[in-house]
Motif scaffolding. Sequence first.
Motif, mmCIF file in Angstrom:
data_model
loop_
_atom_site.group_PDB
_atom_site.id
_atom_site.type_symbol
_atom_site.label_atom_id
_atom_site.label_comp_id
_atom_site.label_asym_id
_atom_site.label_seq_id
_atom_site.Cartn_x
_atom_site.Cartn_y
_atom_site.Cartn_z
ATOM 1 N N UNK A 166 0.721 -1.204 -0.031
ATOM 2 C CA UNK A 166 -0.020 -0.200 0.091
ATOM 3 C C UNK A 166 0.846 1.282 0.138
ATOM 4 N N UNK A 167 1.720 1.267 -0.608
ATOM 5 C CA UNK A 167 2.805 2.374 -0.544
ATOM 6 C C UNK A 167 3.208 3.035 -2.028
ATOM 7 N N UNK A 226 1.523 4.127 -6.510
ATOM 8 C CA UNK A 226 0.954 3.666 -5.423
ATOM 9 C C UNK A 226 0.685 2.408 -5.838
ATOM 10 N N UNK A 227 1.106 1.478 -4.897
ATOM 11 C CA UNK A 227 0.593 -0.003 -5.260
ATOM 12 C C UNK A 227 -0.273 -0.379 -4.134
ATOM 13 N N UNK A 228 -1.278 -0.913 -4.553
ATOM 14 C CA UNK A 228 -2.265 -1.474 -3.243
ATOM 15 C C UNK A 228 -1.896 -2.533 -2.794
ATOM 16 N N UNK A 229 -2.356 -2.834 -1.287
ATOM 17 C CA UNK A 229 -2.288 -4.075 -0.588
ATOM 18 C C UNK A 229 -3.641 -4.728 -1.228
ATOM 19 N N UNK A 230 -3.341 -6.071 -1.406
ATOM 20 C CA UNK A 230 -4.463 -6.849 -1.900
ATOM 21 C C UNK A 230 -5.388 -7.286 -1.038
#
Lengths: 506, 506
Positions: free
Chosen positions: B449-450, B457-461
């Motif tokens: 999530x960072x 920005x990369x989501x936390x699945x």
Amino acid sequence: MTPPPPPPALQKNQLFVGTFVHSKSLNQLEYLHDASVAVDKSGRIVAIELQCRDQATAAETLCSKLGWDAAADVEVRVCKEGQFFFPGFIDTHIHAPQYPNAGIFGNSTLLDWLNKYTFPMEASLAALPRARRVYSQVVRRTLSHGTTAAAYYATIDVAATNLLADLCLAAGQRAFVGRVCMDRNAPDNYIDKGGPAAVLARTMETIDHMRTIDPEGDIVAPILTPRFAPACTPETMSRLGDVARDQDLRIQTHISENVGEIALVREQYPDSRDYASVYDMFGLLTKRTVLAHAVHLTDDEVALVAKRGAKVAHCPCSNSALTSGECPVRWLLDRDIDVGLGTDVSGGYAPSILEAARLASLVSRHLAMPYNSQGDAARAPSDVDKKRREEATLGVEEVLHLATRGGAKVLGLDHKVGGFEVGMEWDAQLVGLNMVADNGDDEGDDESNSNNGCGVIVADPHEGNVDVFGWETWDERIAKWLFNGDDRNTKMVWVKGRLVHQRPSS
Amino acid sequence: MTPPPPPPALQKNQLFVGTFVHSKSLNQLEYLHDASVAVDKSGRIVAIELQCRDQATAAETLCSKLGWDAAADVEVRVCKEGQFFFPGFIDTHIHAPQYPNAGIFGNSTLLDWLNKYTFPMEASLAALPRARRVYSQVVRRTLSHGTTAAAYYATIDVAATNLLADLCLAAGQRAFVGRVCMDRNAPDNYIDKGGPAAVLARTMETIDHMRTIDPEGDIVAPILTPRFAPACTPETMSRLGDVARDQDLRIQTHISENVGEIALVREQYPDSRDYASVYDMFGLLTKRTVLAHAVHLTDDEVALVAKRGAKVAHCPCSNSALTSGECPVRWLLDRDIDVGLGTDVSGGYAPSILEAARLASLVSRHLAMPYNSQGDAARAPSDVDKKRREEATLGVEEVLHLATRGGAKVLGLDHKVGGFEVGMEWDAQLVGLNMVADNGDDEGDDESNSNNGCGVIVADPHEGNVDVFGWETWDERIAKWLFNGDDRNTKMVWVKGRLVHQRPSS
């Protein structure tokens, strides 16, 4: 605190290959299959090629046409099965500082909700670390839902408003950011003090900041934000109207959301014909004005809004949650008023424009419903009224139009975003749906989403809830996405050609 | 095809430790913090201990009290931060074969929707591989949303109906499964043929099958399913009423969903006082009857339904999507009618009872709304009516009551499930919300999530959309879950003590 540097320029041209879906008109989606869209380093769509069955063909055809060096200078992104490109969503009305209250509204309606939940939360964001934590999460969440452009209300606080603008710029989300002006009918600890001149001065501070960090206003730009008529003195509204005219600024405010609010405006302005006329009197009803809600406008008001070219942000989640009413969107559209969708967080409970589109469709059905039998039978609607109600229903294509092209018009961005056309900028999302495996019994040949042999079904964290069996038409796939989709389906998000959000398994 | 073997018996006793939230009454949730619930190998709750601050204390206190060997014989599950145990959801009305159409309904209403979308899909599931693929996915999806018990409509096909029962049993989901009876007003390729005796014989085949695979009816049990009055001949309904009485069987059907449907029933039964009386005349209105929808019941009908003790499955997603109307749930509850929630897939677009609960709350607000001004101003409601409408609003606690205890009553399971009490069975879900990190700017110390440093920005699945900042009360956390939660928040699901579904990061 120095603002974060603007995002770096794009290093490569880009080719997107696969299926592109966008709104062609209010009630028609267009599907471009086996197509390729070329986006240059400025983030602009420079070519669209149809009938590119594969990546090689696309690269060959387009690169030679554009004089691009396919090997060195071009990044290619191809849709997988079940995926398609869709324009980014546009949120025409969202209160960033209210995000921590999303879903918290009890049984309140507008005026008590403001005092009980909203003003305390907004006031608390004068603490910058808290504002940073909240605003970072808002930008991250809205991007994850495919929102590539948003019209944000911040708070009355200058530093926190500037911070929100900085964070949007750093994340690369198009944003109109407004410091909220409110100098009456507000709590002592959360009110613009010092009179209209001070209100204006604080507003100009935030405008100057945004013009400094993004001189072209390409990603972040200011918007004048008188909260709503009941919360602004006439003098302040008048001055804001002057500034808007002198500097050709955008304006956002609320109108006719709730019957108690309307009664309050009538008390405050007994000589004004109606609510819309109050804004008009102060020069705040312009073609660059975004009016949130517009649930209970009268015929006269709609005519005035249309005449001035002002726009409407329809916020169905909020209007349902706060029991405000059902906005007659079809009626507004028929009067040539531009309508977009707003999440209205946290009157609206969700930061997702897809949810707003879903609710826009459902709320339109509530408008179209037969009266409930108890008590209402004696008051059967007239034929004219029945027809109006039946025509109220908004279909899948229509609400997705509002979510993209409609929103772009409302924010004055329709020459730039909202669809896939040469000359427009690449604000887009890659959407992926879940292709249901053909082995319904999942007999151990698939690790994810399977029964692990001990009788426990283990979910696939990436797949989301939109199940495609393979026999659906494209219209049906889109309908499935509208009604069961969420951020898991938004695999990647771009603004002006730049990748700003992605999911780990995209 | 031999049915899959029933799930294995539990090998260990279980202790659940942490926060337990359940419905205490219609408008009150109860929070048990630092508690421990002991579940024995039969899946029954045998003890609840409060003030167990940690696992060691819980194990010590409860195991010694119960004579359990904590080391060898007990499995312990402790809530993490942001997690709590909640009763499993109960779906009192779902059409398994319609699942592939979820979200697909266009602008249709009930009667055209049946012919255009529903009957063709249901007919196609006579092909068993297709039925297996669809039904497997339905059971998997509903479990993933925390549905521990469901009242399913299958199709008219015997083998496919039996397959659905097999799949529910194998997955461990409590299910009442009904072969749909419909011997008139249906397409040629999808109608019960051979007259009432044949309809009964086919129905008995499925009942016998379920009694064979689950003799106690603990997990899977039959339910008589006349589709709705317009689709069943009087003779068939009469015979079904006889069987229901003779064998004390559960019944499920539809009532008063749509004004066109009501008119059709009136045409078919000109001598019957109303729709409810038609079912009553055939012995189908009993305390074991689940009536789906009940949107437009009259005063007389509500009195009759209450007198017979029949139950109502409220399906707000469906009623909104098909423009059927707004069910006055408060009015039914005030008349002592038991009400639960139904997804009504695919009239309802979502297989989630949490979504149904959310919509139940929103639909109740539409009932409570002021009339829209255009055209309606002249028809202002009476004071009595205004009061009724204002009282219509259902709060968070109330819709979650309907989703658990209410549903349990509707299905006659309230002595077994719906809350956490000694003697009841462990049908539960572990719910986890997302605790928002304190470093709003996420400066590189967290991989998920960072912002990955390149501005993406990369989501936390795993995290879902319910953001908890830490300052919320428990009531507020539950409200956030109701309005923004989805299957990502349902980390684990148990039925009768058995773990039947989990997410990879739970």
